[in-house]
Design a protein around this motif. Structure first.
Motif, PDB file in Angstrom:
ATOM      1  N   ASN A 274       3.639 -14.907  -0.678  1.00  0.00           N
ATOM      2  CA  ASN A 274       4.706 -15.759  -1.198  1.00  0.00           C
ATOM      3  C   ASN A 274       4.254 -16.440  -2.488  1.00  0.00           C
ATOM      4  OD1 ASN A 274       7.451 -16.900  -0.216  1.00  0.00           O
ATOM      5  ND2 ASN A 274       6.378 -18.704  -0.960  1.00  0.00           N
ATOM      6  N   TYR A 275       5.171 -16.500  -3.442  1.00  0.00           N
ATOM      7  CA  TYR A 275       4.936 -17.251  -4.674  1.00  0.00           C
ATOM      8  C   TYR A 275       6.121 -18.176  -4.902  1.00  0.00           C
ATOM      9  CZ  TYR A 275       5.161 -18.494  -9.590  1.00  0.00           C
ATOM     10  OH  TYR A 275       5.289 -19.203 -10.756  1.00  0.00           O
ATOM     11  N   GLY A 276       5.815 -19.405  -5.314  1.00  0.00           N
ATOM     12  CA  GLY A 276       6.866 -20.357  -5.605  1.00  0.00           C
ATOM     13  C   GLY A 276       6.584 -21.144  -6.871  1.00  0.00           C
ATOM     14  N   ASN A 277       7.629 -21.370  -7.622  1.00  0.00           N
ATOM     15  CA  ASN A 277       7.573 -22.263  -8.791  1.00  0.00           C
ATOM     16  C   ASN A 277       8.477 -23.441  -8.468  1.00  0.00           C
ATOM     17  OD1 ASN A 277       9.138 -22.975 -11.620  1.00  0.00           O
ATOM     18  ND2 ASN A 277       6.947 -22.699 -11.870  1.00  0.00           N
ATOM     19  N   ARG A 278       7.894 -24.622  -8.347  1.00  0.00           N
ATOM     20  CA  ARG A 278       8.637 -25.766  -7.846  1.00  0.00           C
ATOM     21  C   ARG A 278       8.579 -26.930  -8.836  1.00  0.00           C
ATOM     22  NH1 ARG A 278       9.750 -24.928  -2.550  1.00  0.00           N
ATOM     23  NH2 ARG A 278       8.623 -23.216  -1.547  1.00  0.00           N
ATOM     24  N   ASN A 279       9.664 -27.682  -8.828  1.00  0.00           N
ATOM     25  CA  ASN A 279       9.696 -28.904  -9.621  1.00  0.00           C
ATOM     26  C   ASN A 279      10.694 -29.869  -8.990  1.00  0.00           C
ATOM     27  OD1 ASN A 279       9.134 -30.773 -11.542  1.00  0.00           O
ATOM     28  ND2 ASN A 279       9.928 -29.607 -13.287  1.00  0.00           N
ATOM     29  N   SER A 280      10.363 -31.133  -9.039  1.00  0.00           N
ATOM     30  CA  SER A 280      11.235 -32.176  -8.509  1.00  0.00           C
ATOM     31  C   SER A 280      10.872 -33.491  -9.192  1.00  0.00           C
ATOM     32  CB  SER A 280      11.085 -32.299  -6.985  1.00  0.00           C
ATOM     33  OG  SER A 280       9.766 -32.696  -6.657  1.00  0.00           O
ATOM     34  N   TYR A 281      11.613 -34.514  -8.869  1.00  0.00           N
ATOM     35  CA  TYR A 281      11.308 -35.826  -9.456  1.00  0.00           C
ATOM     36  C   TYR A 281      11.369 -36.893  -8.380  1.00  0.00           C
ATOM     37  CZ  TYR A 281      16.062 -37.691  -9.189  1.00  0.00           C
ATOM     38  OH  TYR A 281      17.264 -38.174  -8.720  1.00  0.00           O
ATOM     39  N   GLU A 282      10.790 -38.036  -8.718  1.00  0.00           N
ATOM     40  CA  GLU A 282      10.876 -39.229  -7.883  1.00  0.00           C
ATOM     41  C   GLU A 282      10.997 -40.438  -8.792  1.00  0.00           C
ATOM     42  OE1 GLU A 282       8.546 -40.421  -3.999  1.00  0.00           O
ATOM     43  OE2 GLU A 282       7.346 -40.916  -5.770  1.00  0.00           O
ATOM     44  N   ASN A 283      11.935 -41.306  -8.450  1.00  0.00           N
ATOM     45  CA  ASN A 283      12.161 -42.520  -9.238  1.00  0.00           C
ATOM     46  C   ASN A 283      12.037 -43.728  -8.313  1.00  0.00           C
ATOM     47  OD1 ASN A 283      14.947 -44.158 -10.841  1.00  0.00           O
ATOM     48  ND2 ASN A 283      12.818 -44.211 -11.453  1.00  0.00           N
ATOM     49  N   ILE A 284      11.059 -44.603  -8.608  1.00  0.00           N
ATOM     50  CA  ILE A 284      10.846 -45.813  -7.817  1.00  0.00           C
ATOM     51  C   ILE A 284      11.102 -47.024  -8.713  1.00  0.00           C
ATOM     52  CG2 ILE A 284       9.231 -47.172  -6.449  1.00  0.00           C
ATOM     53  CD1 ILE A 284       7.746 -44.632  -5.786  1.00  0.00           C
ATOM     54  N   PRO A 305       6.044 -30.673 -11.283  1.00  0.00           N
ATOM     55  CA  PRO A 305       6.040 -29.209 -11.414  1.00  0.00           C
ATOM     56  C   PRO A 305       4.779 -28.613 -10.788  1.00  0.00           C
ATOM     57  CG  PRO A 305       5.425 -30.227 -13.493  1.00  0.00           C
ATOM     58  CD  PRO A 305       5.805 -31.351 -12.582  1.00  0.00           C
ATOM     59  N   ALA A 306       4.939 -27.463 -10.136  1.00  0.00           N
ATOM     60  CA  ALA A 306       3.796 -26.832  -9.467  1.00  0.00           C
ATOM     61  C   ALA A 306       4.053 -25.343  -9.290  1.00  0.00           C
ATOM     62  CB  ALA A 306       3.536 -27.484  -8.109  1.00  0.00           C
ATOM     63  N   ASP A 307       2.980 -24.587  -9.307  1.00  0.00           N
ATOM     64  CA  ASP A 307       3.001 -23.176  -8.945  1.00  0.00           C
ATOM     65  C   ASP A 307       2.210 -23.021  -7.652  1.00  0.00           C
ATOM     66  OD1 ASP A 307       4.341 -21.719 -11.199  1.00  0.00           O
ATOM     67  OD2 ASP A 307       2.784 -22.742 -12.343  1.00  0.00           O
ATOM     68  N   THR A 308       2.803 -22.347  -6.660  1.00  0.00           N
ATOM     69  CA  THR A 308       2.164 -22.197  -5.362  1.00  0.00           C
ATOM     70  C   THR A 308       2.031 -20.718  -5.009  1.00  0.00           C
ATOM     71  OG1 THR A 308       4.282 -22.323  -4.179  1.00  0.00           O
ATOM     72  CG2 THR A 308       3.127 -24.383  -4.572  1.00  0.00           C
ATOM     73  N   TYR A 309       0.885 -20.376  -4.444  1.00  0.00           N
ATOM     74  CA  TYR A 309       0.606 -19.003  -4.031  1.00  0.00           C
ATOM     75  C   TYR A 309       0.117 -19.041  -2.585  1.00  0.00           C
ATOM     76  CZ  TYR A 309       0.304 -18.580  -9.139  1.00  0.00           C
ATOM     77  OH  TYR A 309       0.545 -18.651 -10.481  1.00  0.00           O
ATOM     78  N   TYR A 310       0.629 -18.130  -1.777  1.00  0.00           N
ATOM     79  CA  TYR A 310       0.261 -18.103  -0.362  1.00  0.00           C
ATOM     80  C   TYR A 310       0.066 -16.663   0.091  1.00  0.00           C
ATOM     81  CZ  TYR A 310       0.656 -18.333   4.733  1.00  0.00           C
ATOM     82  OH  TYR A 310       0.427 -18.206   6.078  1.00  0.00           O
ATOM     83  N   ALA A 311      -0.993 -16.429   0.855  1.00  0.00           N
ATOM     84  CA  ALA A 311      -1.225 -15.138   1.507  1.00  0.00           C
ATOM     85  C   ALA A 311      -1.673 -15.403   2.933  1.00  0.00           C
ATOM     86  CB  ALA A 311      -2.276 -14.323   0.758  1.00  0.00           C
ATOM     87  N   GLY A 312      -0.954 -14.846   3.894  1.00  0.00           N
ATOM     88  CA  GLY A 312      -1.339 -14.933   5.294  1.00  0.00           C
ATOM     89  C   GLY A 312      -1.553 -13.537   5.847  1.00  0.00           C
TER      90      GLY A 312
END
Length: 807
Positions: A274-284, A305-312
């Motif tokens: 699995n590969y994912g390119n993720r981004n989100s925000y948080e406002n406090i 922002p983040a890039d995630t790689y997974y191998a199971g």
């Protein structure tokens, strides 16, 4: 005294194991013949037939039928089993049987999938939730379709609550322990959340929720256990899927994945990528009083922002009829580049005069690599469920961070100040355990075993200050911290069925804890903890009555547990948040102990009502303290506050699965009463909190289903924070195409954008309030293509169009 007795108790445990091996394992057995046929009474050659003990799902047998559609099993007498049959182009079938001696052969008829295809698509073959002994098992099939990661599957699971920091809660307001395939992760909350976000959603076979674990489980589970069980190649042949999709909020997530499983009846293997390119925000946005006539207002906006790689991967091999060897592992890589802009303003309350105004910018680049591998062996000692299992697991984690921060002063105008730092953290975790279960005569079961874990950390950080172009070492933040933890455990428990339906299980667990921490730089804050504790467990279960043909069963459970502080809570390194706030560990933090009592009721193995109390001593919680040297400075840390008594009530109702409309509706009430000290002053704080949750599905047509799920938490408490009502409502529409091989799902999360946390913290010298908003409202599209390849003798067409069950 207990510590001195540990070697003696160890010898007694070993002697018990040897003694149990010598006991008679003889049990009455019978040969059961199961035949699979179609509606024309024609045999279904090579159908996959699985037989599972209804009271203990770990007792499972699987065979492929012969050319006449028959498979024979040697089963224990006077037991109830569930028979599951699957065959190409036929609807899966589940049927209950009893080995009471009156019938030794069963003929089960499967329906063609071409006639009632809607039943395959829309009718749940398993209940969403079912109670098995002391745990609730959740089938996540419909949740997976609207999720992009394992983390989102857990977020959507009815009755589980996930906060903004990634903590998972079951019944109490103490976070649960998270496991993968029954293995403790020994990671921080943030690292566990990262791993779950990397996990492909369709790799999850089930989610096991244990509110009060037995003596066979680690005692460090005050908030219960959430065990994510991953799929393995369980269906004869080769199956798999390719999936991809996106979610779009203010920022977007994209992912793509592939999984493959192969099972030839003797060995199976699987791989998930699995590969994912993720981004989100948080406002406090927050406001904090730090002087009688002054307040600090802050508005912090962070992107993630983040890039995630997974191998199971894994392989399972049957050595003959009794021995089984399972090897599994995973590799996780996460690269993130977070940026925070935090505007701050200090002003007089009486005159609204602005005393200072500035902007703080922080950039954190992080890289996290986790590699874990484990091997498990299991010996089936007889046909009634006696077994001996051994498990060895190891993981290595390497985290690096690069932080850059600067503060620009607008009023009054001052030179820019800033700094930078780098961090390097390496962790090693090793676990070895053995478990023996003996099913004896007279409905008696004995369980015993032991476990030893070794956990080491090494953290090195180096920081520098910079002002007017001059760079100097930041002695306050430069840190080297080493930590080692060793926990050794033995347990013994027995269960016996009295009469037809009264089950009593009693056990105890002994755990020897050794924790050593050493801060080398900037100064010595060495600490050591060596202690040995006993953790008793009692479980009582009985059928009360039948309602409309369904069994109403009651459970009473007691367990003593411990919550040990983890590395991040102990490390005295001050983490820079902004110029007014830091996070720091507390090396003197003590473990907390909880006595848990619970009574619950289930109907037809579905939990409907639970009431319990958690009585906790030496409770530790995250706290915010004012700095002694500067009232504008505050720091977040962990501290032992005293004691807390928590009462909880949980109710669950549902329509039985199988109709066009299915729903689950639940409610939970928690009441906490804290007593102790906060900043050295008496603390007395009590608050009640209501949480409501639901999960609903509606059949639109033969190939489509709409799902609705969500929660709402009313005004109440989260740790020492008072919170305003918040919640989330999510929906998805699932449609199948191309003979059910392609599944398309559109989803909308937090559709009304109500997952906004408004909080107040008034404890000790801290008086603060604010709100926390995240990128939770998202529209998504998921596509998954299922495929299967069968042996030629099983199907003339080698491409199986049946959606794979075990992928």
């Amino acid at each position: 005294m207990i510590f001195k007795c540990f070697p003696l108790i160890s010898k007694i445990g070993v002697l018990a194991i040897v003694s149990f091996f010598t006991l008679s394992l003889a049990a009455q057995e019978t040969t059961i013949s199961i035949k699979a046929v179609n509606q024309k009474k024609e045999p279904l050659s090579f159908a996959t037939i699985t037989v599972t003990n209804r009271l203990d799902s770990s007792i499972t047998f699987q065979k492929a039928a012969d050319s006449t559609g028959v498979a024979k099993f040697i089963l224990a007498k006077n037991k109830q089993y569930t028979v599951a049959i699957s065959a190409i182009n036929y609807l899966p079938l589940e049927k209950g049987i009893s080995t009471n001696g009156t019938q030794s052969s069963f003929t089960l008829t499967l329906e063609s999938s071409g006639k009632v295809l809607d039943a395959v698509i829309l009718t749940p073959k398993k209940p969403l939730m079912r109670q098995e002994d002391d745990k609730t098992i959740i089938d996540p099939e419909n949740l997976v379709a609207a999720s992009t990661s394992g983390y989102e599957v857990i977020e959507k699971t009815p009755g589980l609550f996930v906060d903004q920091d990634g903590n998972i809660y079951i019944s109490s307001l103490t976070p649960a322990t998270v496991q993968i395939n029954g293995r403790d992760l020994k990671m921080s909350t943030a690292d566990v959340a990262t791993m779950l976000k990397n996990l492909p959603p369709n790799s999850i076979a089930s989610i096991e929720v244990v509110r009060t674990p037995s003596a066979s489980a680690d005692a460090s589970s005050s908030g219960g256990i959430v065990n994510v069980v991953l799929k393995k190649g369980v269906k004869i042949g080769m199956t798999g899927s390719v999936n991809g999709g996106f979610q779009q909020g203010v920022y977007g997530n994209q992912f793509i994945g592939f999984n493959l499983n192969n099972n030839d009846g003797r060995k199976s293997y699987y791989i998930n990528l699995n590969y994912g390119n993720r981004n989100s925000y948080e406002n406090i946005v927050s406001s904090r009083l730090f002087a009688p006539d002054s307040s600090l207002k802050q508005d912090a906006y962070t992107t993630y922002p983040a890039d995630t790689y997974y191998a199971g991967y894994g392989i399972n091999y049957n050595l003959g009829k009794k021995w089984n060897i399972d090897f599994s592992g995973n590799i996780n890589l996460n690269k993130s580049d977070n940026t925070t802009e935090n505007g701050s303003e200090i002003s007089k309350i009486s005159t609204a005069q602005v005393l200072t105004s500035n902007m703080n910018r922080v950039n954190n680049k992080n890289s996290s690599l986790v590699i874990g591998n484990g091997i498990e062996t299991k010996l089936k000692m007889d046909s009634v469920g006696s077994e001996w299992s051994n498990n060895v697991f190891f993981y290595f984690s390497h985290n690096t961070s690069d932080q850059l921060y600067a503060t620009s002063f607008y009023s009054p105008a001052l030179p820019v100040i800033g700094g930078d730092g780098i961090g390097d953290n390496k962790r090693n975790f090793f676990s070895a355990k053995t478990d023996l279960k003996l099913k004896l005569k007279n409905k008696l079961t004995i369980e015993t075993g032991g476990r030893s874990t070794i956990h080491t950390y090494k953290n090195i950080t180096n920081y520098w200050n910079e002002m007017n172009g001059v760079r100097s070492k930041d002695i306050g933040r430069t840190n080297t911290f080493n930590y080692k933890e060793n926990i050794n455990a033995l347990y013994l428990q027995g269960s016996k069925t009295f009469g037809k339906d009264i089950v009593l299980k009693v056990g105890t667990r002994l755990e020897n804890t050794n924790m050593n921490g050493e801060q080398v730089i900037p100064d010595d804050t060495t600490f050591a903890i060596h202690r040995t504790d006993l953790f008793p467990y009692v479980f009582l279960s009985k059928n009360l009555m039948k309602i409309a043909g369904y069994d109403l069963r009651a459970y009473l459970v007691y367990r003593r547990t411990i919550s040990r502080p983890v590395y991040e809570q102990l490390n005295p390194f001050p983490k820079y948040i902004d110029q007014y706030l830091s996070e720091i560990g507390n090396p003197s933090l003590r473990p907390q102990f909880t006595q848990n009592y619970e009574a619950n009721v289930s109907v037809d193995e579905r939990p409907i009502l639970a009431v319990g109390v958690n009585d906790t001593k030496d409770i530790f919680s995250i706290v915010t303290y004012q700095a002694d040297t500067n009232q504008s400075q505050a720091y977040r840390t962990y501290d032992n506050l005293g004691k807390n008594k928590e009462w909880y009530l949980r109710g669950l109702g549902a329509l039985p699965p199988g109709g066009r409309y299915f729903f689950v509706l639940g409610a939970q009430y928690n009441h906490n009463f804290y007593e102790g000290l906060y900043e050295g002053k008496p603390l007395s704080f009590k608050k009640g909190t209501w949480t409501f949750f639901t999960y609903q599905t509606f059949k639109i047509d033969k190939r489509s289903v709409i799902t609705l799920n969500g929660f709402v938490r009313l005004r109440g408490q989260q740790q020492l924070y008072e919170i305003e009502p918040f919640g989330s409502l999510n929906t998805s529409v699932n449609r199948k195409f191309f003979k059910d091989k392609l599944v398309a799902t559109i989803s909308l999360s937090d559709m009304f954008r109500t997952n906004i946390n408004k909080f107040v913290l008034r404890q000790g010298s801290v008086d603060a309030s604010g709100r926390r908003v995240s990128d939770t409202r998202r529209f998504g599209l998921n596509l998954r293509y299922n495929f299967g390849i069968r042996k030629k003798e099983e199907n003339g067409n080698i491409f199986n169009t049946e959606p794979p069950v075990g992928n």
